[in-house]
Design a protein around this motif. Structure first.
Motif, PDB file in Angstrom:
ATOM      1  N   ALA A  35      45.519  40.063  54.155  1.00 47.61           N
ATOM      2  CA  ALA A  35      46.693  40.675  53.293  1.00 47.61           C
ATOM      3  C   ALA A  35      47.100  42.061  54.241  1.00 47.61           C
ATOM      4  N   PRO A  36      48.285  42.587  53.989  1.00 44.09           N
ATOM      5  CA  PRO A  36      48.682  43.768  54.748  1.00 44.09           C
ATOM      6  C   PRO A  36      47.971  45.049  54.531  1.00 44.09           C
ATOM      7  N   ASP A  37      48.134  46.035  54.948  1.00 40.25           N
ATOM      8  CA  ASP A  37      47.468  47.622  54.847  1.00 40.25           C
ATOM      9  C   ASP A  37      46.043  47.212  54.696  1.00 40.25           C
ATOM     10  N   GLY A  38      45.346  46.624  55.598  1.00 41.17           N
ATOM     11  CA  GLY A  38      43.996  46.546  55.723  1.00 41.17           C
ATOM     12  C   GLY A  38      43.172  45.751  54.288  1.00 41.17           C
ATOM     13  N   LYS A  39      43.913  45.266  53.641  1.00 45.96           N
ATOM     14  CA  LYS A  39      43.280  44.307  52.481  1.00 45.96           C
ATOM     15  C   LYS A  39      42.728  43.140  53.036  1.00 45.96           C
ATOM     16  N   PRO A  40      41.406  42.890  52.547  1.00 45.35           N
ATOM     17  CA  PRO A  40      40.730  41.651  53.168  1.00 45.35           C
ATOM     18  C   PRO A  40      41.341  40.374  52.477  1.00 45.35           C
ATOM     19  N   MET A 164      37.122  38.113  41.880  1.00 48.58           N
ATOM     20  CA  MET A 164      36.893  39.032  43.410  1.00 48.58           C
ATOM     21  C   MET A 164      35.741  38.416  43.967  1.00 48.58           C
ATOM     22  N   GLY A 165      35.767  38.319  45.436  1.00 49.98           N
ATOM     23  CA  GLY A 165      34.708  38.252  45.982  1.00 49.98           C
ATOM     24  C   GLY A 165      34.108  39.410  46.809  1.00 49.98           C
ATOM     25  N   PRO A 166      32.952  39.303  47.445  1.00 51.82           N
ATOM     26  CA  PRO A 166      32.329  40.820  47.892  1.00 51.82           C
ATOM     27  C   PRO A 166      33.234  41.625  48.720  1.00 51.82           C
ATOM     28  N   GLU A 167      34.193  41.123  49.453  1.00 49.15           N
ATOM     29  CA  GLU A 167      34.870  41.844  50.284  1.00 49.15           C
ATOM     30  C   GLU A 167      35.879  42.711  49.327  1.00 49.15           C
ATOM     31  N   ASP A 168      36.412  41.859  48.286  1.00 49.62           N
ATOM     32  CA  ASP A 168      37.424  42.627  47.384  1.00 49.62           C
ATOM     33  C   ASP A 168      36.792  43.661  46.548  1.00 49.62           C
ATOM     34  N   LEU A 169      35.400  43.541  46.225  1.00 50.07           N
ATOM     35  CA  LEU A 169      34.701  44.457  45.495  1.00 50.07           C
ATOM     36  C   LEU A 169      34.626  45.652  46.229  1.00 50.07           C
ATOM     37  N   GLU A 170      34.486  45.595  47.480  1.00 50.31           N
ATOM     38  CA  GLU A 170      34.081  46.781  48.334  1.00 50.31           C
ATOM     39  C   GLU A 170      35.383  47.503  48.623  1.00 50.31           C
ATOM     40  N   TYR A 171      36.585  46.660  49.120  1.00 47.12           N
ATOM     41  CA  TYR A 171      37.795  47.182  49.259  1.00 47.12           C
ATOM     42  C   TYR A 171      38.227  48.047  48.120  1.00 47.12           C
ATOM     43  N   LYS A 202      30.354  35.066  44.584  1.00 49.97           N
ATOM     44  CA  LYS A 202      30.551  34.751  46.123  1.00 49.97           C
ATOM     45  C   LYS A 202      31.627  33.471  46.280  1.00 49.97           C
ATOM     46  N   GLY A 203      32.100  33.138  47.201  1.00 48.52           N
ATOM     47  CA  GLY A 203      33.202  32.261  47.438  1.00 48.52           C
ATOM     48  C   GLY A 203      34.400  32.130  46.539  1.00 48.52           C
ATOM     49  N   ILE A 204      34.600  33.354  45.929  1.00 47.63           N
ATOM     50  CA  ILE A 204      35.759  33.273  45.237  1.00 47.63           C
ATOM     51  C   ILE A 204      36.894  34.115  45.549  1.00 47.63           C
ATOM     52  N   LYS A 205      38.165  33.639  45.703  1.00 49.64           N
ATOM     53  CA  LYS A 205      39.352  33.940  45.970  1.00 49.64           C
ATOM     54  C   LYS A 205      39.853  35.191  45.070  1.00 49.64           C
ATOM     55  N   LEU A 206      40.659  36.269  45.574  1.00 47.78           N
ATOM     56  CA  LEU A 206      41.311  37.250  44.960  1.00 47.78           C
ATOM     57  C   LEU A 206      42.281  36.730  44.133  1.00 47.78           C
ATOM     58  N   ASP A 221      57.676  35.499  36.998  1.00 44.54           N
ATOM     59  CA  ASP A 221      58.337  34.777  37.904  1.00 44.54           C
ATOM     60  C   ASP A 221      59.231  35.444  38.932  1.00 44.54           C
ATOM     61  N   ALA A 222      59.876  36.598  38.428  1.00 49.57           N
ATOM     62  CA  ALA A 222      60.856  37.223  39.042  1.00 49.57           C
ATOM     63  C   ALA A 222      60.091  38.473  39.850  1.00 49.57           C
ATOM     64  N   ALA A 223      58.905  38.855  39.675  1.00 51.26           N
ATOM     65  CA  ALA A 223      58.208  39.975  40.134  1.00 51.26           C
ATOM     66  C   ALA A 223      58.459  39.980  41.819  1.00 51.26           C
ATOM     67  N   SER A 224      58.666  41.130  42.146  1.00 50.32           N
ATOM     68  CA  SER A 224      58.978  41.838  43.563  1.00 50.32           C
ATOM     69  C   SER A 224      57.601  42.447  44.143  1.00 50.32           C
ATOM     70  N   LYS A 225      56.780  42.697  43.256  1.00 48.95           N
ATOM     71  CA  LYS A 225      55.710  43.457  43.859  1.00 48.95           C
ATOM     72  C   LYS A 225      54.217  43.577  42.570  1.00 48.95           C
ATOM     73  N   VAL A 226      53.191  43.210  43.043  1.00 47.05           N
ATOM     74  CA  VAL A 226      51.980  43.443  42.258  1.00 47.05           C
ATOM     75  C   VAL A 226      50.880  44.280  43.013  1.00 47.05           C
ATOM     76  N   GLU A 227      50.402  45.063  42.074  1.00 47.82           N
ATOM     77  CA  GLU A 227      49.070  45.733  42.725  1.00 47.82           C
ATOM     78  C   GLU A 227      48.156  46.047  41.921  1.00 47.82           C
ATOM     79  N   LEU A 228      46.980  45.862  42.226  1.00 44.75           N
ATOM     80  CA  LEU A 228      45.740  46.256  41.560  1.00 44.75           C
ATOM     81  C   LEU A 228      45.282  47.691  41.668  1.00 44.75           C
ATOM     82  N   LEU A 229      45.156  48.387  40.393  1.00 43.73           N
ATOM     83  CA  LEU A 229      44.889  49.893  40.454  1.00 43.73           C
ATOM     84  C   LEU A 229      43.290  49.932  40.027  1.00 43.73           C
ATOM     85  N   LYS A 230      42.543  50.853  40.682  1.00 45.70           N
ATOM     86  CA  LYS A 230      41.244  51.274  40.344  1.00 45.70           C
ATOM     87  C   LYS A 230      41.375  52.335  38.986  1.00 45.70           C
TER      88      LYS A 230
END
Length: 239
Positions: A35-40, A164-171, A202-206, A221-230
């Protein structure tokens, strides 16, 4: 044979997934799938419509001795599928939801996952639970072509969650069972959903799962942007 004719089905599916993921995130995915912005991994948000999970024993009762689920469509998470088989779900006072899809593979406990409005239709007060947490929940009757099963418990409204997989948890700096927020930008409707439970493995897709009511409410269906926030702890201090 031309290059166009020799393209493999898996390549087509990969390209389609990249296009869909790009549309959902409002950004372009890089060629290697990151993904962009350094996301795994790219963030995917899917609506999880009403469905049923069954034990192997209940599959045979409902569809006949020796019956197994027939995969109809692979789901986003590897190894999971929507089955061709459907059931009728019968609630109190004989209220019925017909043609409710079964998802595979089989599980240790049978479970029905519905949206809030489905619960109203059936006359069931649905508790919001993480999938698999069915202790003390309402029951129902499942009717198939070969038999009937009465569930003493297992009817829930699934808590909105993110796989989430391990990479996503860390990010994102979170761990299993943490709560996050999901921000959605849609035409005339920018919304932040709270209490998005993290489900790690493990082996899970975001992937974020919402039910049909939530997806319709935010015009997904019409969303232009979605983001997860901690969810950051409050830095306020009492004096």
């Amino acid at each position: 044979m031309t290059a166009a004719a020799s393209i493999q089905r898996q390549d087509v599916e990969r390209i389609v997934r990249q296009v869909l993921e790009s549309q959902m995130s409002g950004k372009s995915s890089s060629p290697n799938g990151s993904a962009p912005d350094g996301k795994p991994n790219p963030l995917v948000v899917n609506i999880s419509a009403r469905h049923i999970h069954l034990t192997e024993e209940h599959v045979e009762i409902l569809f006949g001795p020796g019956a197994t689920l027939t995969p109809m469509k692979d789901l986003y998470q590897d190894g999971y599928f929507a089955a061709e088989e459907t059931l009728s779900v019968i609630g109190p006072r004989r209220r019925v939801l017909n043609n409710v899809r079964i998802l595979g593979p089989c599980r240790p406990d049978s479970q029905v996952e519905l949206a809030f409005t489905d619960g109203i239709s059936l006359g069931i007060d649905l508790p919001v639970r993480i999938s698999g947490d069915i202790q003390g929940t309402a029951g129902c009757i499942l009717m198939g072509p070969k038999g009937v099963v009465e569930l003493k418990q297992g009817v829930i409204r699934a808590m909105r969650h993110v796989h989430m997989g391990p990479e996503d948890l860390e990010y994102y700096g979170v761990k299993d069972k943490d709560m996050m927020q999901l921000r959605i930008e849609s035409p005339g409707c920018t919304t932040v959903l709270e209490d998005v439970a993290v489900r790690a493995g493990k082996g899970i897709k975001l992937e974020v799962h919402l039910d049909t009511d939530e997806g319709n409410c935010i015009n997904l269906d019409a969303a232009s942007k979605v983001e997860l926030l901690k969810v950051e702890p409050c830095a306020c201090h009492s004096h």
